[in-house]
Every structure is written in C-alpha cells, then in structure tokens.
Design an enzyme around this catalytic site. Structure first.
Site, PDB file in Angstrom:
ATOM      1  N   LYS A 202     -27.615 -26.041 -28.380  1.00 51.82           N
ATOM      2  CA  LYS A 202     -26.872 -25.008 -28.947  1.00 51.82           C
ATOM      3  C   LYS A 202     -27.407 -24.342 -30.594  1.00 51.82           C
ATOM      4  CE  LYS A 202     -22.824 -25.149 -26.665  1.00 51.82           C
ATOM      5  NZ  LYS A 202     -21.602 -25.630 -25.577  1.00 51.82           N
ATOM      6  N   ARG A 238     -22.529 -33.284 -22.090  1.00 52.67           N
ATOM      7  CA  ARG A 238     -22.955 -32.614 -21.840  1.00 52.67           C
ATOM      8  C   ARG A 238     -24.765 -32.202 -22.076  1.00 52.67           C
ATOM      9  NH1 ARG A 238     -23.554 -27.469 -21.038  1.00 52.67           N
ATOM     10  NH2 ARG A 238     -23.081 -26.436 -18.628  1.00 52.67           N
TER      11      ARG A 238
END
Ligand code: HH2
Length: 257
Positions: A202, A238
């Site tokens: 991210k 994740r």
C-alpha cells in the site's frame, strides 16, 4: 492470506492476473509458499476506483474459482450475488470491505451459508476516500464502527465465532492514521475477534520509505508492516508476496514463542 486480483486496474497487481490461467498459477504458487487461504477479487477498491457490475465481477472470478476447486479460498466482494456464487464454488470466507453496508442481502447469504466473514472499516467510498479523511480519534472511531458492524452481523444471523475484523489500512486514512491504528492494534484486539490486516504494497509504505507521491510500497516494506502488525495482535495478514511474508512471520512467531 494471499491476494489475487482478477482485475485490470488493481493498484498492486492490476492486469497481472486478469487471465484465468495466470491467476490460478499464482494462487497455487501462494499455497506452495505457505498461504493458508487465497483471497480472490474481481473488483478494485483502490483510491479513485468506480466499481463494476456483479456480472463483470463474476465473469472475472468464476473461472478462477472453478479451477481452484477444493483449495481454501475467500472472495473479496461486497455483492450478495457474487458471494452466493463464490460460496457455491467453494469460497470459505466472504471478505467485505463495506462491512455489510454495500448490499442489504449479503448478510443473509453469509448467515445461510455458515461461512466465515471479514468486516472491514472504510471511511467514505473508494472514489473519494483519500480526499480528506478526518477522525476524532482514529482508533476509538474505528473500534466503535467495528463493534457496531459485528453486532449487526450477529443480529443478522452470522455466528460471531466466524467473524474477523479489519481496520482497513488505507481506506479513508492518512499515513498517520494507518500508523496509529497499527501502533494501538491491541485496543482493536480487545474486541475479542481475530484481526485481519492488509498493508501489503500500500502507498503508506512507499510514502514512509521516501516517495511522497507513492501509489504502492515494496515487498520489503510490506513485510516490515506485517511483522509489526503481527507483534501487536494481527492474526491474518493479507499479502501479495507470500513467500517473503511466510518466512518473516515464521521467524517473528518463533521469537514471540
Ligand atoms: N485491501 C484491499 C482490498 N481488499 N480487504 C481487506 N479485508 N483488507 C484490506 O486491507 C484490503 C481488502 C486493497 O488491496 P488490493 O486488493 O491489493 O488492491 P485493489 O483493491 O486495487 O484490487
């Protein structure tokens, strides 16, 4: 939890897994590297994305789920129709980034199937969520939201022991908000449900490592984030780079005893 986005536009692996064969090969590779489950998604929720129809989403993920039949998979969707079909094809967990706010029929689908459910926090919607995220106290606000959504899911018939919670790293949050959530993860763990964290690749990671305009982060930065989250109580990570995470988390787990 490995991530496979069967999409043309995901920020992390957009286009790479759009062909069924590529998606399935990558998923088996993730299992070989030690993934406990692989999350299959047919819609990008990156900042700025606009959404796709249930038909488009199903067209993308159905052939992948068919080929992965028998393997432990989850479906990253907010749509009841998509979840229903994915569960028929073997999905064990529904990963809903809207925490059952996107489709009023989804709770019933999950409750009837008796499958696992992940409820994630998001402020706003993907198209605009990164414009100006504001909180009183990000950890208290996210905690209150997750408690309310957990109570809602249980009231709709989903068994509490099948539900995990996720603060939604990057979903309507600045770098400072994301760091605060990870730093005080114990306060979210106190709700009493397992915590899922998705920080892999991210933009917060790219920003922290020196690029103020980053749209993604590196695998090494992702591993750093995952280990920090694990140390503070995360139980499901994740991730896109499964081998690197499994190795790092194996060591972190051994150290934790
Ligand atoms: N992040 C993304 C998508 N789904 N689900 C949960 N529970 N937690 C997350 O942090 C999370 C998620 C976004 O990442 P990615 O799937 O790599 O990209 P995109 O949404 O662009 O497909």
């Amino acid at each position: 939890m490995g991530v496979i986005n069967v999409t043309p536009d995901s920020f992390s692996d957009g286009g790479v897994h759009l062909r069924t064969e590529a998606a399935v090969t990558s998923a088996w590779g993730m299992f070989d590297c030690g993934a406990a489950i692989v999350d299959i998604g047919g819609e990008s929720t990156r900042p700025g994305s606009g959404g796709v129809t249930a038909e488009e989403e199903l067209e993308r993920i159905e052939p992948v789920l068919l080929d992965l039949s028998g393997a432990p998979v989850s479906v990253d969707t907010s749509k009841a129709a998509v979840a229903r079909r994915a569960i028929e094809l073997g999905a064990e967990l529904v990963n809903d980034v809207t925490a059952l706010r996107g489709d009023s029929e989804l709770a019933g689908v999950v409750a009837d199937a008796g499958c696992y459910l992940c409820l994630m926090h998001m402020q706003g919607e993907p198209r605009t969520m990164q414009v100006n995220p504001v909180y009183d106290d990000v950890v208290s606000d996210v905690k209150r939201f997750l408690e309310q959504r957990l109570a809602f899911a249980v009231a709709e018939g989903v068994r509490e022991e099948l539900i995990c919670l996720d603060p939604g790293i990057g979903f309507g949050k600045t770098v400072a908000h994301n760091l605060e959530l990870l730093r005080r993860l114990d306060e979210l763990a106190a709700i009493g449900r397992p915590l899922l964290i998705g920080i892999s690749r991210k933009s917060t990671l790219g920003k922290l490592t020196g690029d103020p305009d980053a749209k993604t982060g590196s695998a090494a930065a992702s591993v750093g984030g995952a280990v920090a989250a694990f140390d503070r109580g995360a139980t499901i990570l994740r991730v896109h780079d499964v081998r690197e995470h499994v190795e790092a988390l194996t060591v972190a787990k051994a150290v934790a005893g």
